[in-house]
Structures are given as structure tokens and as C-alpha cells.
Motif scaffolding. Structure first.
Motif, PDB file in Angstrom:
ATOM      1  N   GLN A 107      28.300  36.805  42.483  1.00  0.00           N
ATOM      2  CA  GLN A 107      29.645  37.119  41.989  1.00  0.00           C
ATOM      3  C   GLN A 107      29.687  37.121  40.459  1.00  0.00           C
ATOM      4  O   GLN A 107      30.261  38.030  39.841  1.00  0.00           O
ATOM      5  CB  GLN A 107      30.648  36.096  42.550  1.00  0.00           C
ATOM      6  CG  GLN A 107      30.904  36.249  44.038  1.00  0.00           C
ATOM      7  CD  GLN A 107      31.515  35.006  44.660  1.00  0.00           C
ATOM      8  OE1 GLN A 107      31.444  33.912  44.104  1.00  0.00           O
ATOM      9  NE2 GLN A 107      32.120  35.165  45.835  1.00  0.00           N
ATOM     10  N   CYS A 108      29.061  36.110  39.853  1.00  0.00           N
ATOM     11  CA  CYS A 108      29.063  36.022  38.385  1.00  0.00           C
ATOM     12  C   CYS A 108      28.224  37.142  37.767  1.00  0.00           C
ATOM     13  O   CYS A 108      28.590  37.694  36.724  1.00  0.00           O
ATOM     14  CB  CYS A 108      28.546  34.655  37.943  1.00  0.00           C
ATOM     15  SG  CYS A 108      29.661  33.293  38.341  1.00  0.00           S
ATOM     16  N   THR A 109      27.113  37.471  38.403  1.00  0.00           N
ATOM     17  CA  THR A 109      26.278  38.574  37.915  1.00  0.00           C
ATOM     18  C   THR A 109      27.054  39.885  37.968  1.00  0.00           C
ATOM     19  O   THR A 109      26.969  40.709  37.058  1.00  0.00           O
ATOM     20  CB  THR A 109      24.982  38.681  38.738  1.00  0.00           C
ATOM     21  OG1 THR A 109      24.230  37.470  38.600  1.00  0.00           O
ATOM     22  CG2 THR A 109      24.129  39.849  38.270  1.00  0.00           C
ATOM     23  N   SER A 110      27.835  40.066  39.016  1.00  0.00           N
ATOM     24  CA  SER A 110      28.638  41.282  39.155  1.00  0.00           C
ATOM     25  C   SER A 110      29.695  41.379  38.044  1.00  0.00           C
ATOM     26  O   SER A 110      29.893  42.450  37.445  1.00  0.00           O
ATOM     27  CB  SER A 110      29.319  41.293  40.528  1.00  0.00           C
ATOM     28  OG  SER A 110      30.151  42.412  40.674  1.00  0.00           O
ATOM     29  N   ILE A 111      30.363  40.263  37.750  1.00  0.00           N
ATOM     30  CA  ILE A 111      31.375  40.242  36.689  1.00  0.00           C
ATOM     31  C   ILE A 111      30.745  40.589  35.341  1.00  0.00           C
ATOM     32  O   ILE A 111      31.260  41.424  34.578  1.00  0.00           O
ATOM     33  CB  ILE A 111      32.040  38.851  36.611  1.00  0.00           C
ATOM     34  CG1 ILE A 111      32.947  38.640  37.818  1.00  0.00           C
ATOM     35  CG2 ILE A 111      32.845  38.691  35.314  1.00  0.00           C
ATOM     36  CD1 ILE A 111      33.453  37.220  37.968  1.00  0.00           C
ATOM     37  N   GLN A 112      29.608  39.967  35.037  1.00  0.00           N
ATOM     38  CA  GLN A 112      28.965  40.197  33.741  1.00  0.00           C
ATOM     39  C   GLN A 112      28.307  41.567  33.662  1.00  0.00           C
ATOM     40  O   GLN A 112      28.234  42.161  32.576  1.00  0.00           O
ATOM     41  CB  GLN A 112      27.938  39.095  33.465  1.00  0.00           C
ATOM     42  CG  GLN A 112      28.529  37.698  33.367  1.00  0.00           C
ATOM     43  CD  GLN A 112      29.442  37.515  32.163  1.00  0.00           C
ATOM     44  OE1 GLN A 112      29.680  38.440  31.386  1.00  0.00           O
ATOM     45  NE2 GLN A 112      29.963  36.311  31.991  1.00  0.00           N
ATOM     46  N   SER A 113      27.857  42.087  34.783  1.00  0.00           N
ATOM     47  CA  SER A 113      27.276  43.437  34.789  1.00  0.00           C
ATOM     48  C   SER A 113      28.308  44.469  34.364  1.00  0.00           C
ATOM     49  O   SER A 113      28.032  45.363  33.549  1.00  0.00           O
ATOM     50  CB  SER A 113      26.755  43.785  36.193  1.00  0.00           C
ATOM     51  OG  SER A 113      25.710  42.932  36.561  1.00  0.00           O
ATOM     52  N   LYS A 114      29.509  44.340  34.917  1.00  0.00           N
ATOM     53  CA  LYS A 114      30.586  45.260  34.550  1.00  0.00           C
ATOM     54  C   LYS A 114      30.966  45.092  33.076  1.00  0.00           C
ATOM     55  O   LYS A 114      31.191  46.084  32.357  1.00  0.00           O
ATOM     56  CB  LYS A 114      31.810  45.028  35.430  1.00  0.00           C
ATOM     57  CG  LYS A 114      32.925  46.056  35.209  1.00  0.00           C
ATOM     58  CD  LYS A 114      34.086  45.822  36.150  1.00  0.00           C
ATOM     59  CE  LYS A 114      35.118  46.950  36.021  1.00  0.00           C
ATOM     60  NZ  LYS A 114      35.588  47.142  34.641  1.00  0.00           N
ATOM     61  N   ALA A 115      31.005  43.833  32.621  1.00  0.00           N
ATOM     62  CA  ALA A 115      31.340  43.570  31.218  1.00  0.00           C
ATOM     63  C   ALA A 115      30.305  44.191  30.281  1.00  0.00           C
ATOM     64  O   ALA A 115      30.650  44.777  29.253  1.00  0.00           O
ATOM     65  CB  ALA A 115      31.436  42.064  30.981  1.00  0.00           C
ATOM     66  N   LEU A 116      29.036  44.067  30.623  1.00  0.00           N
ATOM     67  CA  LEU A 116      27.964  44.638  29.806  1.00  0.00           C
ATOM     68  C   LEU A 116      28.071  46.163  29.732  1.00  0.00           C
ATOM     69  O   LEU A 116      27.913  46.760  28.666  1.00  0.00           O
ATOM     70  CB  LEU A 116      26.601  44.244  30.385  1.00  0.00           C
ATOM     71  CG  LEU A 116      26.168  42.793  30.157  1.00  0.00           C
ATOM     72  CD1 LEU A 116      25.001  42.444  31.073  1.00  0.00           C
ATOM     73  CD2 LEU A 116      25.781  42.552  28.703  1.00  0.00           C
ATOM     74  N   GLN A 117      28.346  46.781  30.845  1.00  0.00           N
ATOM     75  CA  GLN A 117      28.437  48.240  30.886  1.00  0.00           C
ATOM     76  C   GLN A 117      29.664  48.753  30.148  1.00  0.00           C
ATOM     77  O   GLN A 117      29.619  49.798  29.496  1.00  0.00           O
ATOM     78  CB  GLN A 117      28.455  48.711  32.345  1.00  0.00           C
ATOM     79  CG  GLN A 117      27.128  48.466  33.057  1.00  0.00           C
ATOM     80  CD  GLN A 117      27.220  48.632  34.568  1.00  0.00           C
ATOM     81  OE1 GLN A 117      28.323  48.702  35.134  1.00  0.00           O
ATOM     82  NE2 GLN A 117      26.085  48.677  35.233  1.00  0.00           N
ATOM     83  N   ASP A 118      30.767  48.010  30.219  1.00  0.00           N
ATOM     84  CA  ASP A 118      32.011  48.443  29.572  1.00  0.00           C
ATOM     85  C   ASP A 118      32.017  48.134  28.073  1.00  0.00           C
ATOM     86  O   ASP A 118      32.437  48.957  27.256  1.00  0.00           O
ATOM     87  CB  ASP A 118      33.220  47.775  30.229  1.00  0.00           C
ATOM     88  CG  ASP A 118      33.444  48.247  31.655  1.00  0.00           C
ATOM     89  OD1 ASP A 118      32.850  49.274  32.036  1.00  0.00           O
ATOM     90  OD2 ASP A 118      34.190  47.563  32.389  1.00  0.00           O
ATOM     91  N   PHE A 119      31.568  46.931  27.706  1.00  0.00           N
ATOM     92  CA  PHE A 119      31.672  46.459  26.328  1.00  0.00           C
ATOM     93  C   PHE A 119      30.504  46.921  25.456  1.00  0.00           C
ATOM     94  O   PHE A 119      30.652  47.096  24.249  1.00  0.00           O
ATOM     95  CB  PHE A 119      31.747  44.931  26.336  1.00  0.00           C
ATOM     96  CG  PHE A 119      32.121  44.317  25.016  1.00  0.00           C
ATOM     97  CD1 PHE A 119      33.392  44.476  24.480  1.00  0.00           C
ATOM     98  CD2 PHE A 119      31.198  43.566  24.300  1.00  0.00           C
ATOM     99  CE1 PHE A 119      33.741  43.888  23.264  1.00  0.00           C
ATOM    100  CE2 PHE A 119      31.533  42.973  23.084  1.00  0.00           C
ATOM    101  CZ  PHE A 119      32.810  43.144  22.575  1.00  0.00           C
TER     102      PHE A 119
END
Length: 244
Positions: A107-119
């Protein structure tokens, strides 16, 4: 100075933690995604304890104990069933925790993956649990940038998720391929995550390791002291110079 930084917070920390605030005070564009993570806080939706309640084995055990309690008549058979129910929990609790921890990791990897791709950060800083998540994201090639890992519990957590140790071996193999991007900072006197774990990661992957003399797990001192040569700001500057 790096223009955009993502900070991945620790297990019991969050977007308002000391390291997150320090980075926002010293750098212009810092983003701290909220992983909603904790060990025992049920209010955090990705907490380990909350994921315990989501595992099928815990739900089956709960269903069984409800039936036992509903039919409890205090004869020897009922009391024996109740005793067996509680004994069985101690037999399966290790597997329940393993499943819940794995869910939190995903779950945490999924949250940070999206953040990395967006930011699209220039640099990632991960503290403790956040350091593990940062390394997990980078080795999965979700994003490619330098990372600073502060006391990351890589071996400790992955060996609890996978008793065979294969997850630990796999992440080491992947980290070798990006070793120049990874810089670990670890306190010499860390009582939460042994510095030996970081040393083993360095041994297997050749990433850089900076040992903080007398440092504890949080490393709030000296990392958050502005005038200290070992401040997080100076570590980031040195890392930036390496990639210029």
C-alpha cells in the motif's frame, strides 16, 4: 540545490514530522505524501494493525471465536473449544502479521509510486520505514533519481515479509544496478534498526554508507542541526555535487 524533493516519512511519523518540516524550511519545493502508516494506530488506514483485520486468516479465526462464544455453555466441551481458539491464535499470529506487513508494504509503495510519477522529484529522502519504501520504488524503476535513506529497515522488514529471505536477495540484486544513486545514513547506536543491516546492504550492493557517531535511530541530532557539518542539508548538498 535540488529543486524538488520527496520525503518519505517513518512508520509512526507523518507529513508534520520534524524531518519533513526541516526539509520544507531549507528547500523550496518539498512534498511529503501521507502514507497513513503506523504499527498500532487503527485510524491510519494502512497501519499494520488495521491490515491484520483485513487478512483472511484473522477473519476466519474471528468467525470461529464468535461461534464458540455464541454457543458457550460452560461445559467441558465448550471450555475446551474456547481454550483451543486462543491457543490457535498464538499458532497463526506470525502468519497473520506477515500478511498484514506485506499489505502495508504494498500500500505504501503504491502511494509513493504515484507521488514519484506525478511530482517527478530531483531527490528522494526516506526515513526508516520511508527509506525501505523509497528503495522499493527505485529498484522497481518507478522513478530514477538519487535517494538518501536514513536508517532503512530493509533486511529486517523484508525477512519478516518473506521468511525464505528471497525478497531481501532480490532487492539487493536490483540495488546493485543503481548503487551510485543510493546513499545511506545510519546512526552508530541505533537500537531500532541495527546498523549491521545497512552494512550488509552495502556489502552486497556497494551503495555508499555514512555512519553517524553515537547516532540513535531518529538522528534528529545531528541531521536537523543547521550548523552541524553532518546536517541533512549538507548531506544533500554533497550528494547533489556528486551528480553535477
Amino acid at each position: 540545490m535540488p529543486q524538488k524533493i520527496i520525503f518519505m516519512h517513518g512508520l509512526e511519523s507523518g507529513i508534520l514530522g520534524k524531518k519533513s518540516q526541516y526539509l520544507r524550511e531549507n528547500f523550496e519545493n518539498v512534498y511529503t505524501p501521507d502514507m497513513q502508516m503506523s504499527m498500532l494506530n487503527l485510524k491510519k488506514k494502512n497501519s499494520i494493525i488495521r491490515n491484520v483485520t483485513r487478512t483472511w486468516i484473522f477473519r476466519m479465526w474471528t468467525f470461529f471465536i464468535i461461534i464458540v462464544l455464541f454457543r458457550l455453555s460452560y461445559d467441558w466441551q465448550s471450555l475446551a473449544s474456547l481454550f483451543f481458539s486462543f491457543v490457535s491464535f498464538f499458532l497463526i499470529k506470525k502468519r497473520i502479521f506477515q500478511s498484514a506487513l506485506s499489505m502495508s508494504l504494498q500500500q505504501c509503495t503504491s502511494i509513493q509510486s504515484k507521488a514519484l510519477q506525478d511530482f517527478k522529484p530531483d531527490l528522494v529522502v526516506g526515513s526508516s520505514w520511508g527509506g525501505l519504501i523509497a528503495l522499493n520504488c527505485i529498484t522497481q524503476k518507478i522513478y530514477n533519481c538519487p535517494v538518501v535513506l536514513i536508517a532503512p529497515p530493509v533486511k529486517m522488514v523484508l525477512n519478516k515479509v518473506d521468511f525464505s529471505g528471497q525478497n531481501w536477495e532480490n532487492i539487493c540484486e536490483k540495488t546493485k544496478q543503481i548503487s551510485s544513486l543510493v546513499h545511506i545514513v545510519h546512526g552508530e547506536n541505533d537500537k531500532v534498526v541495527s546498523i549491521e543491516d545497512s552494512k550488509k546492504l552495502v556489502e552486497k550492493t556497494k551503495v555508499s554508507l555514512q555512519i553517524i557517531p553515537q547516532g540513535d535511530h531518529s538522528l534528529n541530532y545531528p541531521l536537523l542541526e543547521q550548523q552541524n557539518a553532518l546536517s541533512l542539508k549538507n548531506i544533500i548538498r554533497e550528494l547533489e555535487n556528486r551528480f553535477q
